[in-house]
Scaffold this motif. Structure first.
Motif, PDB file in Angstrom:
ATOM      1  N   THR A 198       0.849  -1.192   0.000  1.00  0.00           N
ATOM      2  CA  THR A 198       0.000   0.000   0.000  1.00  0.00           C
ATOM      3  C   THR A 198       0.883   1.240   0.000  1.00  0.00           C
ATOM      4  OG1 THR A 198      -1.781  -1.123   1.205  1.00  0.00           O
ATOM      5  CG2 THR A 198      -1.776   1.283   1.239  1.00  0.00           C
ATOM      6  N   ALA A 199       0.590   2.157  -0.898  1.00  0.00           N
ATOM      7  CA  ALA A 199       1.328   3.421  -0.971  1.00  0.00           C
ATOM      8  C   ALA A 199       0.423   4.562  -0.527  1.00  0.00           C
ATOM      9  CB  ALA A 199       1.835   3.662  -2.388  1.00  0.00           C
ATOM     10  N   TYR A 200       0.998   5.514   0.163  1.00  0.00           N
ATOM     11  CA  TYR A 200       0.255   6.675   0.644  1.00  0.00           C
ATOM     12  C   TYR A 200       0.838   7.923  -0.017  1.00  0.00           C
ATOM     13  CZ  TYR A 200      -1.529   3.481   4.206  1.00  0.00           C
ATOM     14  OH  TYR A 200      -2.117   2.432   4.847  1.00  0.00           O
ATOM     15  N   LEU A 201      -0.017   8.654  -0.715  1.00  0.00           N
ATOM     16  CA  LEU A 201       0.437   9.806  -1.501  1.00  0.00           C
ATOM     17  C   LEU A 201      -0.213  11.098  -1.031  1.00  0.00           C
ATOM     18  CD1 LEU A 201       0.246   8.270  -5.097  1.00  0.00           C
ATOM     19  CD2 LEU A 201       2.269   8.486  -3.639  1.00  0.00           C
ATOM     20  N   ASN A 202       0.477  12.200  -1.273  1.00  0.00           N
ATOM     21  CA  ASN A 202      -0.050  13.544  -1.072  1.00  0.00           C
ATOM     22  C   ASN A 202      -0.226  14.238  -2.413  1.00  0.00           C
ATOM     23  OD1 ASN A 202      -0.180  13.547   1.704  1.00  0.00           O
ATOM     24  ND2 ASN A 202       1.757  14.645   2.000  1.00  0.00           N
ATOM     25  N   LEU A 203      -1.302  14.985  -2.557  1.00  0.00           N
ATOM     26  CA  LEU A 203      -1.454  15.927  -3.663  1.00  0.00           C
ATOM     27  C   LEU A 203      -1.275  17.318  -3.077  1.00  0.00           C
ATOM     28  CD1 LEU A 203      -2.277  16.795  -6.552  1.00  0.00           C
ATOM     29  CD2 LEU A 203      -4.654  16.764  -5.746  1.00  0.00           C
ATOM     30  N   GLN A 204      -0.297  18.060  -3.605  1.00  0.00           N
ATOM     31  CA  GLN A 204      -0.004  19.394  -3.101  1.00  0.00           C
ATOM     32  C   GLN A 204      -0.126  20.428  -4.210  1.00  0.00           C
ATOM     33  OE1 GLN A 204       3.985  18.509  -1.488  1.00  0.00           O
ATOM     34  NE2 GLN A 204       3.116  18.778   0.562  1.00  0.00           N
ATOM     35  N   SER A 205      -0.310  21.673  -3.809  1.00  0.00           N
ATOM     36  CA  SER A 205      -0.389  22.770  -4.777  1.00  0.00           C
ATOM     37  C   SER A 205       0.538  23.900  -4.344  1.00  0.00           C
ATOM     38  CB  SER A 205      -1.827  23.288  -4.886  1.00  0.00           C
ATOM     39  OG  SER A 205      -2.243  23.877  -3.656  1.00  0.00           O
ATOM     40  N   SER A 206       0.941  24.694  -5.334  1.00  0.00           N
ATOM     41  CA  SER A 206       1.775  25.864  -5.072  1.00  0.00           C
ATOM     42  C   SER A 206       1.287  27.013  -5.944  1.00  0.00           C
ATOM     43  CB  SER A 206       3.247  25.566  -5.380  1.00  0.00           C
ATOM     44  OG  SER A 206       4.046  26.732  -5.221  1.00  0.00           O
ATOM     45  N   VAL A 207       1.303  28.218  -5.377  1.00  0.00           N
ATOM     46  CA  VAL A 207       0.912  29.409  -6.140  1.00  0.00           C
ATOM     47  C   VAL A 207       2.032  30.444  -6.129  1.00  0.00           C
ATOM     48  CG1 VAL A 207      -1.562  29.060  -5.789  1.00  0.00           C
ATOM     49  CG2 VAL A 207      -0.261  30.393  -4.111  1.00  0.00           C
ATOM     50  N   ASP A 208       3.260  29.999  -5.805  1.00  0.00           N
ATOM     51  CA  ASP A 208       4.389  30.925  -5.784  1.00  0.00           C
ATOM     52  C   ASP A 208       5.602  30.355  -6.512  1.00  0.00           C
ATOM     53  OD1 ASP A 208       5.212  28.995  -4.008  1.00  0.00           O
ATOM     54  OD2 ASP A 208       5.279  30.301  -2.256  1.00  0.00           O
ATOM     55  N   GLY A 209       5.338  29.546  -7.551  1.00  0.00           N
ATOM     56  CA  GLY A 209       6.435  29.004  -8.338  1.00  0.00           C
ATOM     57  C   GLY A 209       7.146  27.837  -7.698  1.00  0.00           C
ATOM     58  N   GLY A 210       6.531  27.202  -6.695  1.00  0.00           N
ATOM     59  CA  GLY A 210       7.133  26.037  -6.065  1.00  0.00           C
ATOM     60  C   GLY A 210       7.929  26.333  -4.813  1.00  0.00           C
ATOM     61  N   SER A 211       7.897  27.577  -4.331  1.00  0.00           N
ATOM     62  CA  SER A 211       8.617  27.905  -3.090  1.00  0.00           C
ATOM     63  C   SER A 211       7.942  27.288  -1.876  1.00  0.00           C
ATOM     64  CB  SER A 211       8.722  29.426  -2.918  1.00  0.00           C
ATOM     65  OG  SER A 211       9.496  30.003  -3.950  1.00  0.00           O
ATOM     66  N   THR A 212       6.626  27.301  -1.852  1.00  0.00           N
ATOM     67  CA  THR A 212       5.867  26.692  -0.766  1.00  0.00           C
ATOM     68  C   THR A 212       4.780  25.801  -1.361  1.00  0.00           C
ATOM     69  OG1 THR A 212       4.387  28.616  -0.634  1.00  0.00           O
ATOM     70  CG2 THR A 212       6.280  28.573   0.853  1.00  0.00           C
ATOM     71  N   TRP A 213       4.465  24.717  -0.631  1.00  0.00           N
ATOM     72  CA  TRP A 213       3.476  23.742  -1.086  1.00  0.00           C
ATOM     73  C   TRP A 213       2.443  23.516  -0.003  1.00  0.00           C
ATOM     74  CZ3 TRP A 213       3.505  22.018  -6.051  1.00  0.00           C
ATOM     75  CH2 TRP A 213       4.683  22.215  -6.788  1.00  0.00           C
ATOM     76  N   VAL A 214       1.191  23.414  -0.420  1.00  0.00           N
ATOM     77  CA  VAL A 214       0.067  23.171   0.491  1.00  0.00           C
ATOM     78  C   VAL A 214      -0.533  21.814   0.155  1.00  0.00           C
ATOM     79  CG1 VAL A 214      -2.218  23.935   1.219  1.00  0.00           C
ATOM     80  CG2 VAL A 214      -0.438  25.628   0.711  1.00  0.00           C
ATOM     81  N   THR A 215      -0.653  20.938   1.159  1.00  0.00           N
ATOM     82  CA  THR A 215      -1.258  19.630   0.935  1.00  0.00           C
ATOM     83  C   THR A 215      -2.770  19.781   0.767  1.00  0.00           C
ATOM     84  OG1 THR A 215       0.474  18.482   2.177  1.00  0.00           O
ATOM     85  CG2 THR A 215      -1.625  17.322   1.885  1.00  0.00           C
ATOM     86  N   GLN A 216      -3.277  19.281  -0.345  1.00  0.00           N
ATOM     87  CA  GLN A 216      -4.703  19.394  -0.656  1.00  0.00           C
ATOM     88  C   GLN A 216      -5.469  18.118  -0.345  1.00  0.00           C
ATOM     89  OE1 GLN A 216      -6.170  22.097  -1.431  1.00  0.00           O
ATOM     90  NE2 GLN A 216      -4.585  23.465  -2.205  1.00  0.00           N
ATOM     91  N   ASN A 217      -4.831  16.961  -0.522  1.00  0.00           N
ATOM     92  CA  ASN A 217      -5.527  15.708  -0.254  1.00  0.00           C
ATOM     93  C   ASN A 217      -4.518  14.576  -0.104  1.00  0.00           C
ATOM     94  OD1 ASN A 217      -8.088  14.415   0.127  1.00  0.00           O
ATOM     95  ND2 ASN A 217      -7.828  13.393  -1.835  1.00  0.00           N
ATOM     96  N   ASN A 218      -4.938  13.518   0.572  1.00  0.00           N
ATOM     97  CA  ASN A 218      -4.132  12.310   0.737  1.00  0.00           C
ATOM     98  C   ASN A 218      -4.817  11.150   0.025  1.00  0.00           C
ATOM     99  OD1 ASN A 218      -2.341  13.669   2.573  1.00  0.00           O
ATOM    100  ND2 ASN A 218      -3.892  13.408   4.163  1.00  0.00           N
ATOM    101  N   PHE A 219      -4.033  10.233  -0.505  1.00  0.00           N
ATOM    102  CA  PHE A 219      -4.564   9.079  -1.230  1.00  0.00           C
ATOM    103  C   PHE A 219      -3.924   7.807  -0.698  1.00  0.00           C
ATOM    104  CE2 PHE A 219      -4.903  12.689  -4.033  1.00  0.00           C
ATOM    105  CZ  PHE A 219      -6.157  12.553  -4.615  1.00  0.00           C
TER     106      PHE A 219
END
Length: 202
Positions: free
Chosen positions: A114-135
């Motif tokens: 079983t693998a556990y993944l994060n989906l993240q987003s960035s709105v500053d060119g990749g300097s900071t990332w926000v986790t949006q959901n886990n799978f």
């Protein structure tokens, strides 16, 4: 069966689906989504990632898509991304017109894992990332998460959930759709509430 195709042809004005094998069997189509042409590809199938160096974990980029501490392998006849290191990620290009629904195929690289993944987003060119959901990935599956990010730029990345030990996982057919407010709703994805108290449902 869920199918994704990339055309990205600025001269195309129509799309047509037809039966071509001459048989008498009928087939059904549903949920057809056509995304506008984009100079930054919104679908990555990894079919063009053919350099031998890509078979070893490293950082590689093509047309804005980036593998970090990851590699390319095969799954049957398809080329797919392999996340195998704690810091392995696949990230999209930054999109000036935002990020909407994200769809991707994933499967554990080995059976009975079983693998556990994060989906993240960035709105500053990749300097900071926000986790949006886990799978939680227990078998080959298509995964979807709805986002509505209109920032310029906006981008996503997929990597391991740091709360769990990394387990090798395959990724393919990653699609980042345009941000839209849907005009239809079937409520299929809404959670079922079993009790209500003081205006709070659970």
């Amino acid at each position: 069966h869920y199918a994704v195709f990339s055309v990205n042809n600025p001269g195309a004005r129509f799309a047509r689906f037809r039966h071509i094998n001459g048989g008498t069997n009928r087939f059904r189509l549903d949920e057809i989504i056509l995304s506008p042409y984009s100079t930054s590809p919104r679908l990555e199938t990894f079919s063009a990632w053919t350099l031998p160096a890509y078979e070893f974990p490293g950082t590689y980029s093509q047309l804005g898509w980036t593998l970090a501490d990851a590699s390319i392998t095969t799954n049957g006849t398809s080329r797919v991304a392999l996340l195998s290191q704690p810091g392995s990620t696949v990230s999209s290009p930054p999109y000036g017109d935002g990020v909407g629904e994200v769809v991707f195929w994933a499967a554990p690289a080995s059976s009975n894992t079983t693998a556990y993944l994060n989906l993240q987003s960035s709105v500053d060119g990749g300097s900071t990332w926000v986790t949006q959901n886990n799978f939680k990935i227990t078998s080959a599956s298509n995964n979807t998460f709805w986002l509505y990010l209109t920032n310029n730029p906006s981008q996503i990345r997929i990597g391991f959930n740091p709360a769990y030990s990394p387990v090798e996982v395959l990724l393919d057919d990653i699609e980042v759709r345009l941000p839209v407010l849907y005009l239809n709703q079937d409520f299929n994805a809404w959670p079922t509430k079993v009790s209500y108290s003081g205006g709070i449902s659970s």
